[in-house]
Design a protein around this motif. Sequence first.
Motif, PDB file in Angstrom:
ATOM      1  N   UNK A  41      31.104  53.301  26.111  1.00 34.47           N
ATOM      2  CA  UNK A  41      31.057  52.492  27.317  1.00 34.47           C
ATOM      3  C   UNK A  41      32.379  51.784  27.465  1.00 34.47           C
ATOM      4  N   UNK A  42      32.518  51.091  28.562  1.00 35.97           N
ATOM      5  CA  UNK A  42      33.746  50.325  28.766  1.00 35.97           C
ATOM      6  C   UNK A  42      33.374  48.861  28.931  1.00 35.97           C
ATOM      7  N   UNK A  43      34.255  47.977  28.404  1.00 37.27           N
ATOM      8  CA  UNK A  43      33.953  46.552  28.478  1.00 37.27           C
ATOM      9  C   UNK A  43      34.536  45.966  29.756  1.00 37.27           C
ATOM     10  N   UNK A  44      33.735  45.125  30.404  1.00 34.44           N
ATOM     11  CA  UNK A  44      34.230  44.442  31.605  1.00 34.44           C
ATOM     12  C   UNK A  44      34.957  43.170  31.191  1.00 34.44           C
ATOM     13  N   UNK A  86      30.713  42.450  29.351  1.00 38.21           N
ATOM     14  CA  UNK A  86      29.581  43.376  29.306  1.00 38.21           C
ATOM     15  C   UNK A  86      30.079  44.786  29.014  1.00 38.21           C
ATOM     16  N   UNK A  87      29.201  45.633  28.438  1.00 33.87           N
ATOM     17  CA  UNK A  87      29.571  47.015  28.143  1.00 33.87           C
ATOM     18  C   UNK A  87      28.806  47.920  29.106  1.00 33.87           C
ATOM     19  N   UNK A  88      29.569  48.649  29.951  1.00 39.22           N
ATOM     20  CA  UNK A  88      28.956  49.520  30.948  1.00 39.22           C
ATOM     21  C   UNK A  88      28.853  50.940  30.405  1.00 39.22           C
ATOM     22  N   UNK A  89      27.630  51.492  30.416  1.00 45.08           N
ATOM     23  CA  UNK A  89      27.406  52.882  29.985  1.00 45.08           C
ATOM     24  C   UNK A  89      26.480  53.540  30.997  1.00 45.08           C
ATOM     25  N   UNK A  90      26.869  54.594  31.697  1.00 48.23           N
ATOM     26  CA  UNK A  90      28.203  55.185  31.619  1.00 48.23           C
ATOM     27  C   UNK A  90      29.256  54.238  32.183  1.00 48.23           C
ATOM     28  N   UNK A  91      30.496  54.404  31.730  1.00 53.50           N
ATOM     29  CA  UNK A  91      31.552  53.483  32.163  1.00 53.50           C
ATOM     30  C   UNK A  91      31.907  53.670  33.644  1.00 53.50           C
ATOM     31  N   UNK A  92      32.348  52.600  34.253  1.00 49.54           N
ATOM     32  CA  UNK A  92      32.798  52.626  35.650  1.00 49.54           C
ATOM     33  C   UNK A  92      34.214  52.050  35.698  1.00 49.54           C
ATOM     34  N   UNK A  93      34.934  52.366  36.756  1.00 52.06           N
ATOM     35  CA  UNK A  93      36.288  51.826  36.892  1.00 52.06           C
ATOM     36  C   UNK A  93      36.277  50.337  37.226  1.00 52.06           C
ATOM     37  N   UNK A  94      35.226  49.935  37.931  1.00 48.81           N
ATOM     38  CA  UNK A  94      35.166  48.541  38.387  1.00 48.81           C
ATOM     39  C   UNK A  94      33.843  47.919  37.975  1.00 48.81           C
ATOM     40  N   UNK A  95      33.887  46.637  37.655  1.00 51.83           N
ATOM     41  CA  UNK A  95      32.681  45.897  37.291  1.00 51.83           C
ATOM     42  C   UNK A  95      31.815  45.750  38.550  1.00 51.83           C
ATOM     43  N   UNK A  96      30.593  46.323  38.559  1.00 50.18           N
ATOM     44  CA  UNK A  96      29.768  46.242  39.776  1.00 50.18           C
ATOM     45  C   UNK A  96      29.380  44.803  40.130  1.00 50.18           C
ATOM     46  N   UNK A 135      38.262  46.423  31.581  1.00 50.25           N
ATOM     47  CA  UNK A 135      39.348  46.057  30.669  1.00 50.25           C
ATOM     48  C   UNK A 135      40.092  47.252  30.096  1.00 50.25           C
ATOM     49  N   UNK A 136      39.443  48.420  30.061  1.00 52.67           N
ATOM     50  CA  UNK A 136      40.079  49.545  29.388  1.00 52.67           C
ATOM     51  C   UNK A 136      39.763  49.581  27.903  1.00 52.67           C
ATOM     52  N   UNK A 137      38.930  48.655  27.450  1.00 53.35           N
ATOM     53  CA  UNK A 137      38.494  48.697  26.044  1.00 53.35           C
ATOM     54  C   UNK A 137      37.214  49.536  25.972  1.00 53.35           C
ATOM     55  N   UNK A 138      37.288  50.625  25.220  1.00 53.67           N
ATOM     56  CA  UNK A 138      36.117  51.511  25.095  1.00 53.67           C
ATOM     57  C   UNK A 138      35.340  51.160  23.841  1.00 53.67           C
ATOM     58  N   UNK A 139      34.036  51.190  23.952  1.00 56.91           N
ATOM     59  CA  UNK A 139      33.162  50.774  22.863  1.00 56.91           C
ATOM     60  C   UNK A 139      32.180  51.900  22.596  1.00 56.91           C
ATOM     61  N   UNK A 140      32.117  52.345  21.347  1.00 58.54           N
ATOM     62  CA  UNK A 140      31.122  53.371  21.036  1.00 58.54           C
ATOM     63  C   UNK A 140      29.736  52.719  21.004  1.00 58.54           C
TER      64      UNK A 140
END
Length: 298
Positions: free
Chosen positions: A40-43, A47-57, A64-69
């Motif tokens: 996922x990607x951290x906003x 928050x961790x979005x999974x699946x990741x999105x480009x923008x925080x809804x 942020x571009x920080x990916x979290x397994x």
Amino acid sequence: MPSEPLVADHVLEFPGGYTRTTGPVIGRFLTELRDGRIVGVRTAAGRVLVPPLEYDPDSGDAVTGEYVEVGPAGTVTAWTWVETPLEQHPLDRPFAWALIRLDGADTALVHAVDAGNAKALEAGTRVRPVWSTNRRGHITDISYFAPEVTKIVSPVKAAYKITASRSLTHFLEGVKRGVFVGCRCANCHKVYVPYRLSCPECGIAITDEVELPDTGTITTFAINNLPDPRAPEVPFVSAYILLDGADVPMIALVGGVPAHQVRQGMRVRAEWVPEAERTLSMSNIRWFTPTGEPDAEL
Ligand SMILES: [Zn+2]
């Protein structure tokens, strides 16, 4: 005049497929899937979005571009059952579309869950991904999710021998002759069957032996729907039968009558197997069967 509606079948298809670029965020997600990981990607809000999105809804801010397994296990938060899968569905058997919140994620992913039947699934069910053997960077790299193993069935069977006590042997010898041997306490005068050597109430030895008739009254019974090797078929009725003249009931099968007609107070008689087939066991009594007499007062 009435006319049939005109119907035509159409197929919308892009031959060769529709190609689009994934962008860096979805691309990272799909690349990790190909390698057997879910990220996922951290906003900016954490928050961790999974699946990741480009923008925080929530805020519209770039992530942020920080990916979290995350996961790979997760929890079903909602689901809908598909009884008849369509051709393009991931499974060819009934399954669920579910929202799955993977461990470490703050949002839920939609995927198929192979739960076997709808009753096996509920909000809160723990699931794990079943990976495709041919991963290529697509959401179908996860073939489906399957419930975690929460129970197993262990076969239970114990074979053992019981050595009959002297008193039980004496009772079974009577049963072989077609007689119920009981005994009477000299102190409280209670009549016990099967035969025993002491009175459980008075605690004294019993010496007075009595032979009881093979008729009695059903005091209580159970209709059993689970097969039992001692019963001919299911449903079968097991009952406490108070033999005439006894003060304690004896447990036995009831047969020769539909299970739903068995009742408390019903008069019954033992049905013995032919003498030539008898052994030193209770199976000499096939079961107790109604005598047809009026019910007894209990
Ligand atoms: Zn007694």
